[in-house]
Scaffold this motif. Structure first.
Motif, short mmCIF file in Angstrom:
data_model
loop_
_atom_site.label_atom_id
_atom_site.label_comp_id
_atom_site.label_asym_id
_atom_site.label_seq_id
_atom_site.Cartn_x
_atom_site.Cartn_y
_atom_site.Cartn_z
N PHE A 41 61.69 101.21 53.25
CA PHE A 41 61.41 99.88 52.71
C PHE A 41 60.73 98.99 53.76
O PHE A 41 59.82 98.23 53.44
CB PHE A 41 62.70 99.23 52.22
CG PHE A 41 63.32 99.95 51.05
CD1 PHE A 41 62.52 100.51 50.07
CD2 PHE A 41 64.69 100.08 50.95
CE1 PHE A 41 63.08 101.18 48.99
CE2 PHE A 41 65.26 100.75 49.88
CZ PHE A 41 64.46 101.30 48.89
N ALA A 42 61.17 99.10 55.02
CA ALA A 42 60.52 98.31 56.07
C ALA A 42 59.08 98.76 56.27
O ALA A 42 58.18 97.93 56.46
CB ALA A 42 61.31 98.44 57.38
N GLY A 43 58.85 100.07 56.22
CA GLY A 43 57.48 100.56 56.34
C GLY A 43 56.58 100.08 55.22
O GLY A 43 55.43 99.69 55.46
N ALA A 44 57.11 100.06 54.00
CA ALA A 44 56.32 99.54 52.88
C ALA A 44 56.03 98.05 53.07
O ALA A 44 54.92 97.58 52.78
CB ALA A 44 57.08 99.77 51.57
N GLY A 45 57.01 97.30 53.59
CA GLY A 45 56.79 95.88 53.84
C GLY A 45 55.72 95.64 54.90
O GLY A 45 54.91 94.72 54.78
N ILE A 46 55.71 96.47 55.94
CA ILE A 46 54.71 96.33 57.00
C ILE A 46 53.31 96.55 56.44
O ILE A 46 52.37 95.82 56.76
CB ILE A 46 55.02 97.32 58.14
CG1 ILE A 46 56.28 96.88 58.88
CG2 ILE A 46 53.84 97.42 59.11
CD1 ILE A 46 56.78 97.89 59.88
#
Length: 261
Positions: A199-204
């Motif tokens: 999820f953090a990677g998608a947000g980045i």
């Protein structure tokens, strides 16, 4: 006429005609001489089969590579450790590039804001007592000269172009390697793992896209777009740094469950 006796497969004797009798019936009989046992060359038992020898040499490598094919080997080397480590290696470089791009952007912003600072200081300079007379000495003169020198050096540093180039690398390379990491995980395990890292990677990736979308407005002098661009990238770097520990955990699992190459 003598007939020879032969034994059938069922154990009963059956008379067979001899060669002369068959000749009288008009049948030609040709006797083929069978080679004697002594004339047949014996097969060398100690000969090495090349195919078996090559297979024996390759077997250790094949068995060593099997654990790397986590989903059954449909994707070959793409399921191995080398392909799995491309994503974390490149993302580590992109994190450093993000910090560097932020510093470049700040230097470029500094070269622009110095113009306003210099104008504000010049407005505070004392006016000459009469027209044609020199202006009274002021400590602000030296400060203005220092700021003008700094701005000149910043312009010569080309921070604007460097910042734009680094932003393009982050957008293109970051989106590509982010998606590639998800695909590689699916190749190795047959599924994705929803969690903080994913999820953090998608947000980045989304923050990269939003920050880049503000560039046209920034080029037209929109200060709100510039402030939003800076805010989005600041959140991006913070989220990127927070994601590093979870990424290292995944790297540990890659070394645990895969083999080279």
């Amino acid at each position: 006429m003598l007939a020879s006796q032969t034994r059938t497969a069922f154990g009963t004797a059956r008379p067979t005609r001899s060669a002369p009798s068959l000749a009288r019936c008009g049948l030609k009989v040709q006797c083929v001489a069978q080679p004697s046992r002594a004339s047949v060359p014996k097969k060398q038992d100690n000969a090495v089969n090349p195919a078996l020898f090559a297979g024996a040499l390759a077997a250790p490598f094949l068995f060593e590579a099997l654990p790397a094919l986590a989903t059954g080997g449909e994707f070959g080397i793409l399921e191995g450790r080398t392909a799995a480590l491309i994503h974390p290696a490149v993302m580590g470089g992109l994190f450093v590039a993000s910090v560097y791009a932020g510093w470049l952007g700040w230097q470029y912003r500094r070269s622009r804001t110095l113009v306003d600072d210099i104008k504000a200081l010049k407005a505070q300079l004392p006016k000459p007592a009469a027209e044609g007379e020199p202006a009274p000495a002021s400590p602000l003169t030296a400060q203005i000269a220092e700021l003008e020198k700094e701005r000149k050096e910043l312009i010569q540093g080309g921070f604007r172009d460097k910042h734009n180039a680094m932003g393009s690398i982050l957008l293109g390379g970051g989106v590509t390697i982010g998606v590639a990491g998800c695909i590689n995980t699916w190749m190795r395990t047959g599924k994705l793992f929803p969690g903080p890292h994913l999820f953090a990677g998608a947000g980045i990736v989304v923050l990269w896209a939003l920050a880049a979308a503000l560039v046209p407005s920034m080029q037209k002098g929109d200060n709100n777009a510039r402030n939003m661009h800076i805010a989005l990238n600041a959140v991006n770097v913070a989220l990127f740094a927070w994601q590093i520990p979870t990424g290292l955990e995944i790297v540990g699992k890659v070394f645990q469950f895969t083999q080279w190459p």
